[in-house]
Every structure is written in structure tokens, then in C-alpha cells.
Design an enzyme around this catalytic site. Structure first.
Site, mmCIF file in Angstrom:
data_model
loop_
_atom_site.group_PDB
_atom_site.id
_atom_site.type_symbol
_atom_site.label_atom_id
_atom_site.label_comp_id
_atom_site.label_asym_id
_atom_site.label_seq_id
_atom_site.Cartn_x
_atom_site.Cartn_y
_atom_site.Cartn_z
ATOM 1 N N GLY A 128 -105.920 -54.424 -63.548
ATOM 2 C CA GLY A 128 -105.472 -53.069 -63.244
ATOM 3 C C GLY A 128 -104.553 -52.914 -62.046
ATOM 4 O O GLY A 128 -104.531 -51.855 -61.414
ATOM 5 N N SER A 129 -103.748 -53.948 -61.748
ATOM 6 C CA SER A 129 -102.878 -53.793 -60.568
ATOM 7 C C SER A 129 -101.748 -52.790 -60.845
ATOM 8 O O SER A 129 -101.329 -52.062 -59.934
ATOM 9 C CB SER A 129 -102.317 -55.140 -60.110
ATOM 10 O OG SER A 129 -101.321 -55.595 -60.993
ATOM 11 N N ASN A 130 -101.257 -52.743 -62.078
ATOM 12 C CA ASN A 130 -100.234 -51.725 -62.387
ATOM 13 C C ASN A 130 -100.848 -50.334 -62.320
ATOM 14 O O ASN A 130 -100.227 -49.404 -61.794
ATOM 15 C CB ASN A 130 -99.623 -51.983 -63.765
ATOM 16 C CG ASN A 130 -98.512 -53.018 -63.708
ATOM 17 O OD1 ASN A 130 -97.414 -52.738 -63.242
ATOM 18 N ND2 ASN A 130 -98.808 -54.225 -64.144
ATOM 19 N N MET A 170 -104.584 -54.894 -73.633
ATOM 20 C CA MET A 170 -104.331 -55.957 -74.596
ATOM 21 C C MET A 170 -104.865 -55.609 -75.984
ATOM 22 O O MET A 170 -105.729 -56.301 -76.530
ATOM 23 C CB MET A 170 -104.928 -57.275 -74.079
ATOM 24 C CG MET A 170 -104.274 -57.744 -72.800
ATOM 25 S SD MET A 170 -102.469 -57.882 -72.996
ATOM 26 C CE MET A 170 -101.982 -58.524 -71.401
ATOM 27 N N ILE A 198 -103.394 -53.671 -79.763
ATOM 28 C CA ILE A 198 -102.245 -53.044 -80.427
ATOM 29 C C ILE A 198 -102.671 -51.715 -81.039
ATOM 30 O O ILE A 198 -103.714 -51.629 -81.686
ATOM 31 C CB ILE A 198 -101.661 -54.009 -81.484
ATOM 32 C CG1 ILE A 198 -101.064 -55.210 -80.731
ATOM 33 C CG2 ILE A 198 -100.601 -53.323 -82.328
ATOM 34 C CD1 ILE A 198 -100.703 -56.358 -81.587
ATOM 35 N N LEU A 199 -101.873 -50.694 -80.807
ATOM 36 C CA LEU A 199 -102.193 -49.360 -81.335
ATOM 37 C C LEU A 199 -101.565 -49.208 -82.722
ATOM 38 O O LEU A 199 -100.498 -49.775 -82.993
ATOM 39 C CB LEU A 199 -101.663 -48.295 -80.365
ATOM 40 C CG LEU A 199 -102.321 -48.357 -78.973
ATOM 41 C CD1 LEU A 199 -101.512 -47.557 -77.956
ATOM 42 C CD2 LEU A 199 -103.771 -47.879 -79.017
ATOM 43 N N HIS A 201 -94.190 -54.985 -69.398
ATOM 44 C CA HIS A 201 -94.276 -56.366 -69.893
ATOM 45 C C HIS A 201 -93.551 -57.295 -68.918
ATOM 46 O O HIS A 201 -92.459 -56.958 -68.441
ATOM 47 C CB HIS A 201 -93.654 -56.453 -71.294
ATOM 48 C CG HIS A 201 -93.810 -57.810 -71.900
ATOM 49 N ND1 HIS A 201 -95.026 -58.268 -72.403
ATOM 50 C CD2 HIS A 201 -92.924 -58.827 -72.050
ATOM 51 C CE1 HIS A 201 -94.868 -59.498 -72.848
ATOM 52 N NE2 HIS A 201 -93.603 -59.860 -72.651
ATOM 53 N N ASP A 239 -94.716 -55.377 -77.990
ATOM 54 C CA ASP A 239 -93.798 -55.399 -76.849
ATOM 55 C C ASP A 239 -92.378 -55.017 -77.270
ATOM 56 O O ASP A 239 -91.401 -55.677 -76.890
ATOM 57 C CB ASP A 239 -93.815 -56.778 -76.154
ATOM 58 C CG ASP A 239 -95.186 -57.099 -75.575
ATOM 59 O OD1 ASP A 239 -95.823 -56.189 -75.028
ATOM 60 O OD2 ASP A 239 -95.618 -58.265 -75.671
ATOM 61 N N GLU A 273 -92.918 -55.205 -61.408
ATOM 62 C CA GLU A 273 -93.556 -54.375 -62.455
ATOM 63 C C GLU A 273 -94.054 -53.079 -61.841
ATOM 64 O O GLU A 273 -93.837 -51.988 -62.371
ATOM 65 C CB GLU A 273 -94.760 -55.113 -63.073
ATOM 66 C CG GLU A 273 -94.409 -56.268 -63.958
ATOM 67 C CD GLU A 273 -95.663 -56.888 -64.584
ATOM 68 O OE1 GLU A 273 -96.595 -56.167 -64.938
ATOM 69 O OE2 GLU A 273 -95.712 -58.120 -64.701
HETATM 70 C C1 GAR Z 1 -99.122 -57.447 -66.323
HETATM 71 O O1 GAR Z 1 -98.392 -58.555 -65.887
HETATM 72 C C2 GAR Z 1 -98.476 -56.820 -67.527
HETATM 73 O O2 GAR Z 1 -97.082 -56.891 -67.502
HETATM 74 C C3 GAR Z 1 -99.026 -57.678 -68.638
HETATM 75 O O3 GAR Z 1 -100.375 -57.850 -68.295
HETATM 76 C C4 GAR Z 1 -100.489 -57.857 -66.874
HETATM 77 C C5 GAR Z 1 -101.560 -56.874 -66.486
HETATM 78 O O4 GAR Z 1 -101.793 -56.895 -65.110
HETATM 79 N N1 GAR Z 1 -98.869 -57.038 -69.901
HETATM 80 C C6 GAR Z 1 -98.458 -57.667 -70.993
HETATM 81 O O5 GAR Z 1 -98.246 -58.850 -71.044
HETATM 82 C C7 GAR Z 1 -98.260 -56.761 -72.206
HETATM 83 N N2 GAR Z 1 -97.729 -57.494 -73.265
HETATM 84 P P1 GAR Z 1 -102.539 -55.720 -64.392
HETATM 85 O O6 GAR Z 1 -103.853 -55.524 -65.153
HETATM 86 O O7 GAR Z 1 -102.796 -56.250 -63.012
HETATM 87 O O8 GAR Z 1 -101.674 -54.504 -64.424
#
Ligand code: GAR
Length: 208
Positions: free
Chosen positions: A16-18, A98, A100-101, A117, A153, A182
Site C-alpha cells: 500500500g505505498s501508493n 492484483m 482483474i476486474l 504500473h 495493464d 509512481e
Molecule cells: C507497485 O509497484 C505497482 O506499480 C504495482 O504493484 C506495486 C504495488 O506497490 N502494480 C502492478 O504491477 C499492476 N500491474 P504498493 O502496494 O506499495 O503500492
């Protein structure tokens, strides 16, 4: 002047960093125009759930994945409804989500579901995009925020940011460098959305 607030749902599966970057930007007032905020995880033990609750006091819920996608999405829909994240006033941000909808869900929220992504799409879709970039030997990779369509994606690209690949990079060092960007572009994309500066023309996003 009456400004309609956007109700936000952030969907996560893990760290969940994003999500944290988005919540932080809202807390600091960098992104305005957001009403309700809901974090939904499809994994019980997603680290992001604790961060959202403890550090940001934001409502969280889990909608656990099961083999039946229809039942997953109907449970997802009822959570979204509860917090009024609707197809006309909502924004759904996939942040390391992770799963797919389905096409019908994506159609319902057309151009209201964003994803981040860790590559310059359309290169290196799917899992381990950073390792794919290293294996391909590219010198520049990066990250993308896009609207979700029926592909994996894929969908109209909102923002991208290039990140160089260095000789001594491994998956971890490259991922960390991309992740910082990101966080930046996801916040910027949401800001563009809330400020109604995004227009999708065919498959292209034009900023207005
Ligand atoms: C991120 O790097 C995001 O870009 C990737 O998962 C990670 C989640 O990190 N997403 C994908 O690869 C989608 N295809 P986070 O949980 O720290 O945000």
C-alpha cells in the site's frame, strides 16, 4: 460555487505505498475535491490496511477474493455503494491491486478506474515489470498511470515518467527508484481528475 466532491475508493492487495502517497497528498491538502475515502483490500493481511487505519484514520474494508468473480464484484459493489463511490461521482484507484476486474465492472466505471504500473506501458505488462525490463536490457523504463480498460495493464494513458536503468541495478534497486515516481504521478493524475482536466478522446488522454 457548488463543487461536487469525488468519492474515492483505493483498492489494494498488499503493502500500500501508493495508497499511502495518495492519502498523504489528500491530508496535506495537495489534492482537493475528495469527499468520502474508502480503502478496500482483497487480502485480509494487506499491510496497507493498518497504515490507512492507524496513520490516516481512514475507513477500510476487506472484500476477499474467491473463485467466483461475480460474487466478488457484487460484494465489491455493495461496499462502494455504502460509501457512495458511484459511477458518476466516484474514482477507483487500483494501487497494487492484483485482481482483474470484469468488463462489465470496468464499463460501469468507464474512465473512473485508474491503475499504476511500474513500466512505460505498453511495454512490460503483467507481473514483475521491473525484472522484465532488466531482462530486456532496456536503458530506460519507468511508470504509468492509466485508466483501466478490459485488458491487463492497458487503457488510456494519463501520465508516464521515465526512469533510467543503471548497470548495477537489480530488481530491488530499480523497483525502489521507479516506486518514488509512481507515487508522484499517481497523485498528479488524481489531481488532474478532480480538477476535471482529463479528457479521453478515443484511446488518448488529452489534458485540458
Ligand atoms: C507497485 O509497484 C505497482 O506499480 C504495482 O504493484 C506495486 C504495488 O506497490 N502494480 C502492478 O504491477 C499492476 N500491474 P504498493 O502496494 O506499495 O503500492
Amino acid at each position: 460555487m457548488f463543487v461536487e466532491l469525488i468519492n474515492l475508493a483505493i483498492l489494494i492487495s498488499g503493502r500500500g505505498s501508493n495508497m499511502k502517497a495518495i492519502l498523504e497528498s489528500i491530508k496535506r491538502g495537495e489534492v482537493e475535491g475528495i469527499g468520502n475515502i474508502l480503502i478496500i483490500s482483497n487480502k485480509q493481511d494487506a499491510l496497507g490496511l493498518e497504515i490507512a487505519e492507524k496513520e490516516y484514520g481512514v475507513t477500510t474494508t476487506t472484500v476477499l477474493s474467491d473463485k467466483n468473480n461475480e460474487s466478488f464484484e457484487s460484494r465489491l459493489n455493495s461496499e462502494l455503494k455504502k460509501y457512495d463511490v458511484g459511477p458518476h461521482n466516484g474514482l477507483i484507484c487500483l494501487a497494487g491491486f492484483m485482481k482483474i476486474l470484469s468488463p462489465s465492472f470496468v464499463e460501469l466505471y468507464k474512465h473512473r478506474i485508474m491503475n499504476v504500473h511500474p513500466s512505460l506501458l505498453p511495454s512490460f505488462k503483467g507481473l514483475h515489470a521491473q525484472t522484465q525490463a532488466l531482462s530486456a536490457g532496456v536503458k530506460i523504463t519507468g511508470c504509468t498511470v492509466h485508466f483501466v480498460d478490459n485488458g491487463v495493464d492497458s487503457g488510456p494513458i494519463i501520465l508516464q515518467y521515465p526512469v533510467p536503468v543503471y548497470n548495477n541495478d537489480d530488481e530491488l534497486s530499480l523497483s525502489e527508484r521507479i516506486l518514488v515516481k509512481e507515487h508522484e504521478i499517481y497523485v498528479r493524475a488524481i489531481k488532474l481528475f478532480t480538477q476535471k482536466q482529463i479528457l479521453v478522446v478515443e484511446n488518448r488522454v488529452v489534458q485540458i
